[in-house]
Design an enzyme around this catalytic site. Structure first.
Site, PDB file in Angstrom:
ATOM      1  N   ASP A   1      13.799   0.990 -13.516  1.00  0.00           N
ATOM      2  CA  ASP A   1      13.674  -0.427 -13.190  1.00  0.00           C
ATOM      3  C   ASP A   1      14.964  -1.180 -13.507  1.00  0.00           C
ATOM      4  O   ASP A   1      14.963  -2.399 -13.617  1.00  0.00           O
ATOM      5  CB  ASP A   1      12.523  -1.096 -13.963  1.00  0.00           C
ATOM      6  CG  ASP A   1      11.171  -0.795 -13.333  1.00  0.00           C
ATOM      7  OD1 ASP A   1      11.157  -0.181 -12.258  1.00  0.00           O
ATOM      8  OD2 ASP A   1      10.152  -1.175 -13.921  1.00  0.00           O
TER       9      ASP A   1
ATOM     10  N   CYS B   1      -7.369  -0.865  -8.557  1.00  0.00           N
ATOM     11  CA  CYS B   1      -7.093   0.061  -7.452  1.00  0.00           C
ATOM     12  C   CYS B   1      -6.904   1.485  -7.950  1.00  0.00           C
ATOM     13  O   CYS B   1      -7.226   2.452  -7.247  1.00  0.00           O
ATOM     14  CB  CYS B   1      -5.872  -0.401  -6.658  1.00  0.00           C
ATOM     15  SG  CYS B   1      -4.317  -0.382  -7.566  1.00  0.00           S
TER      16      CYS B   1
END
Length: 314
Positions: free
Chosen positions: A137, A247
């Site tokens: 990241d 999810c």
């Protein structure tokens, strides 16, 4: 097809690098040839940005040229080494507790995974003399795209990388290296006609493998810096204090996911038994101490309190 001595040498060093990555604690590793991303991937990303579906994730609009071509990140780049680390904690919060996304139960993955990746980069340097840039990241790169190209797994309809038989509770990281390595075969699996994640998503943020961050509870409760969240969040937030795993919980590939062996990603007591009232009464000093080296600090105390106020209304 005749195999050259160079290819044999690349295979040998590639095997050594994979063995070292696993020894360092990575759960999966694969290689892809460093090059601009495919036309389809570039079009999908630029369209996602153009339609504003990144919403509050403004960082996604930065350095698009680099994001779509990792060879711009490292001069002479030859290979993208994709790595995955399991973060699923053994113990999780009670169902009625203010929920924290499981990736944030323990120590900030940027610190843990970056240290592991730097050790692997040092190993490559020592063995081959080649340079590698660590990306956790910390650089604009399409992580899930490269993980699929390197054969680690496929990008599911929940937009996350799914490792077949192991699920999606994984951190990703990459080394962009000048070392030429024999690429692994890309993963060509798909979710098929399973839409469990789309049906489970509280805000309806998922459609056809595309995420609308404006409708994603994870994006809104973590990335949104506004004093007030969109009105729909008030109705759909449930008991999601920081992030959302719905999810992933719904995904069949996670039914048999095994917990991580990394102690850094196990649940902290301060997270496991966190209450809404604790958040609402927390001082900045307490927040800093409780979430020291934690991803939760990304939301800041103001953001966590804002979310907690919505939970208190339920």
């Amino acid at each position: 097809m005749k195999v050259t001595n160079l290819q044999k040498s690349q295979c040998r060093i590639g095997d050594d690098i994979k063995a070292e990555a696993l020894r360092l604690g990575f759960d999966a590793v694969g290689f892809a040839h460093a090059a601009p991303v495919s036309h389809e991937a570039a079009k999908a990303f630029t369209q996602w940005i153009a339609e504003g579906k990144h919403d509050c994730m403004q960082w996604a609009t930065n350095y698009t040229d680099l994001r779509l071509d990792p060879t711009r990140l490292v001069e002479g780049a030859q290979t993208v080494i994709s790595l995955a680390v399991n973060y699923l904690p053994r113990q999780i919060q009670e169902a009625d507790a203010p929920q924290v996304a499981r990736y944030a139960y323990g120590t900030d993955y940027h610190e843990v995974v970056r240290d592991m990746a730097r050790q692997l980069a040092a190993y490559i340097k020592e063995c081959t003399g080649h340079e590698s840039r660590v990306c956790v990241d910390s650089a604009p790169i399409l992580e899930r795209y490269w993980a699929q190209q390197a054969g680690l797994g496929f990008i599911g309809l929940n937009t996350l990388l799914i490792i077949p038989g192991r699920g999606s509770f994984f951190f990703l990281c990459e080394l962009v290296t000048t070392l030429p390595l024999t690429p692994d075969a890309p993963c060509t699996l798909t979710c098929g006609d399973c839409h469990a994640c789309e049906r489970r998503c509280p805000g309806g943020a998922l459609s056809g493998g595309v995420l609308d961050a404006a409708r994603c509870l994870s994006c809104q409760t973590i990335e949104n810096r506004s004093e007030q969240l969109p009105e729909w969040v008030n109705e759909k937030i449930g008991n999601h204090l920081y992030g959302c795993d719905e999810c992933q919980i719904a995904c069949p590939h996670n039914r048999h996911a095994t917990p991580t062996v990394h102690p850094e990603f196990q649940a902290r007591e301060g997270v496991l038994h966190l209450t809404t009232q604790q958040v609402l009464s927390m001082t900045q000093e307490q927040f800093s101490a409780t979430f020291r080296h934690s991803p939760i600090k990304r939301a800041k105390l103001a953001g966590l309190r804002r979310n907690a106020h919505l939970l208190k209304k339920k």
